[in-house]
Each structure stands twice: as C-alpha cells, then as structure tokens.
Design a protein around this motif. Sequence first.
Motif, PDB file in Angstrom:
ATOM      1  N   UNK A 144      11.941   6.909  17.315  1.00  0.00           N
ATOM      2  CA  UNK A 144      10.670   6.236  17.176  1.00  0.00           C
ATOM      3  C   UNK A 144       9.890   7.058  16.160  1.00  0.00           C
ATOM      4  N   UNK A 145       9.386   6.397  15.123  1.00  0.00           N
ATOM      5  CA  UNK A 145       8.664   7.078  14.051  1.00  0.00           C
ATOM      6  C   UNK A 145       7.176   6.806  14.181  1.00  0.00           C
ATOM      7  N   UNK A 146       6.355   7.852  13.983  1.00  0.00           N
ATOM      8  CA  UNK A 146       4.897   7.732  13.941  1.00  0.00           C
ATOM      9  C   UNK A 146       4.482   7.968  12.491  1.00  0.00           C
ATOM     10  N   UNK A 147       3.833   6.966  11.897  1.00  0.00           N
ATOM     11  CA  UNK A 147       3.501   7.005  10.475  1.00  0.00           C
ATOM     12  C   UNK A 147       1.992   6.819  10.316  1.00  0.00           C
ATOM     13  N   UNK A 206       7.001   2.740  14.990  1.00  0.00           N
ATOM     14  CA  UNK A 206       8.097   1.808  14.725  1.00  0.00           C
ATOM     15  C   UNK A 206       9.434   2.476  15.029  1.00  0.00           C
ATOM     16  N   UNK A 207      10.331   1.707  15.623  1.00  0.00           N
ATOM     17  CA  UNK A 207      11.663   2.213  15.931  1.00  0.00           C
ATOM     18  C   UNK A 207      12.636   1.875  14.819  1.00  0.00           C
ATOM     19  N   UNK A 208      13.776   2.574  14.818  1.00  0.00           N
ATOM     20  CA  UNK A 208      14.803   2.327  13.801  1.00  0.00           C
ATOM     21  C   UNK A 208      16.181   2.573  14.389  1.00  0.00           C
ATOM     22  N   UNK A 209      17.186   2.158  13.637  1.00  0.00           N
ATOM     23  CA  UNK A 209      18.572   2.348  14.070  1.00  0.00           C
ATOM     24  C   UNK A 209      19.012   3.809  13.983  1.00  0.00           C
ATOM     25  N   UNK A 258       0.819  -1.211   0.000  1.00  0.00           N
ATOM     26  CA  UNK A 258       0.000   0.000   0.000  1.00  0.00           C
ATOM     27  C   UNK A 258       0.852   1.260   0.000  1.00  0.00           C
ATOM     28  N   UNK A 259       1.981   1.216   0.709  1.00  0.00           N
ATOM     29  CA  UNK A 259       2.928   2.323   0.758  1.00  0.00           C
ATOM     30  C   UNK A 259       4.237   1.838   1.332  1.00  0.00           C
ATOM     31  N   UNK A 260       5.284   2.615   1.128  1.00  0.00           N
ATOM     32  CA  UNK A 260       6.610   2.326   1.687  1.00  0.00           C
ATOM     33  C   UNK A 260       7.134   3.575   2.370  1.00  0.00           C
ATOM     34  N   UNK A 261       7.926   3.349   3.392  1.00  0.00           N
ATOM     35  CA  UNK A 261       8.620   4.444   4.067  1.00  0.00           C
ATOM     36  C   UNK A 261      10.099   4.107   4.026  1.00  0.00           C
ATOM     37  N   UNK A 262      10.883   5.039   3.561  1.00  0.00           N
ATOM     38  CA  UNK A 262      12.322   4.814   3.539  1.00  0.00           C
ATOM     39  C   UNK A 262      12.961   5.641   4.639  1.00  0.00           C
ATOM     40  N   UNK A 263      13.619   4.947   5.545  1.00  0.00           N
ATOM     41  CA  UNK A 263      14.335   5.607   6.632  1.00  0.00           C
ATOM     42  C   UNK A 263      15.827   5.523   6.345  1.00  0.00           C
ATOM     43  N   UNK A 264      16.606   6.392   6.969  1.00  0.00           N
ATOM     44  CA  UNK A 264      18.045   6.448   6.701  1.00  0.00           C
ATOM     45  C   UNK A 264      18.801   5.257   7.272  1.00  0.00           C
ATOM     46  N   UNK A 265      18.232   4.605   8.275  1.00  0.00           N
ATOM     47  CA  UNK A 265      18.877   3.471   8.933  1.00  0.00           C
ATOM     48  C   UNK A 265      17.920   2.286   8.952  1.00  0.00           C
TER      49      UNK A 265
END
Length: 181
Positions: free
Chosen positions: A120-123, A113-116, A91-98
Amino acid sequence: LACFNLGIQCHDDKGRQIGSYQLGGTVARIAGSYVSGRIAAATVEGHFYWMDPSGRVDWQTTLPEPICRFACDPRGTGVAKEELATPLAVQWKVELKEPVVSTAAIVDGVVYIGADDEALHAIDLESGKELWKYAAKGAVRAGPTVLDGVIYVGDQDGMMHAIDAKTHEAKWTFATEAEIV
C-alpha cells in the motif's frame, strides 16, 4: 468488509469477524457508506446489492453486463458534484514497479493506493512524492478505506490489514477465507 467466494465478511475495528453475508455470487467489489450505513456489493455474475449492516438487502438489480470492477462514491453516484476545470492536465505521475488495479482513497492530502508489488503506497497529493509504503502479504488490488486515522485494506492472499496512518504500522491483521480484491 472483505469479499469472499459467495458473499461478504464484516470485521470490527479490532479485526474480529462480526458478520458474514451470503449473496450467491462471487463478490468482485464492496464499498461501505459511513454516510448512509449501507453496503454496496457487485458480483462478477452481474448483480448489484444495496444492503444494511445486518445483511438485509434493501434492493438489488442485474447489471447490463457482468463486471470485474465496480467503483462509485459512498452514495453510489460516481458523479463529480462540482464543475471540473478544463482543460484537465496531469499534475504528477508516480511510476511503480508493478501494475495498479486498486482504486485510491484520498484523505488529509495523502493518496493511498495499492499495487501488485504487494504494498500500500502513501503519496503526497500536492507533490506526487511517495511518503511511505506498507508491505502487505499479497498484491493489493482492493481499494483502501480510511476512517479515524486507520487505513483498512485487503490483499490477494486474503489478509485484511488495519494500518495506522501516522505510524504506518499494522494495528491488526486478519486472515480471511479467500483473496480480497
């Protein structure tokens, strides 16, 4: 709930430690069930524990192979309860730097969702647009838990965060004894 070298630490809604349970292995994943009031814990040595909030182990088992990650629903099933529409489509993609190692929590149309990248990201669930992000102290590899408008998540620097979902600000933080993964 927070993992540490040989067990689990539990904290109340103010960040105060209210329990510490020794399991004799390096806890890789924990999940609290608000439905049954139980705690599920898996160790990297390949053991799985189902315990009550006092730390009493209801049952335990040895997993077929050691794990680094363990994810399930609050009842431990990990199975969809309804038929999935086929064919499945992105349905969609999110590209994070890590990289993202964390599992997601989805509450009220928001994916947390958390990332390196130490955030913490709110989408937005419908559009995939990032609504906001919260800066942690280390990589956020632990899956977040959301309860009563507060997002609870730990980071690799051992900091436990309670984040207000409306203001996106920390209600409190608590330094644990080890990384939270």
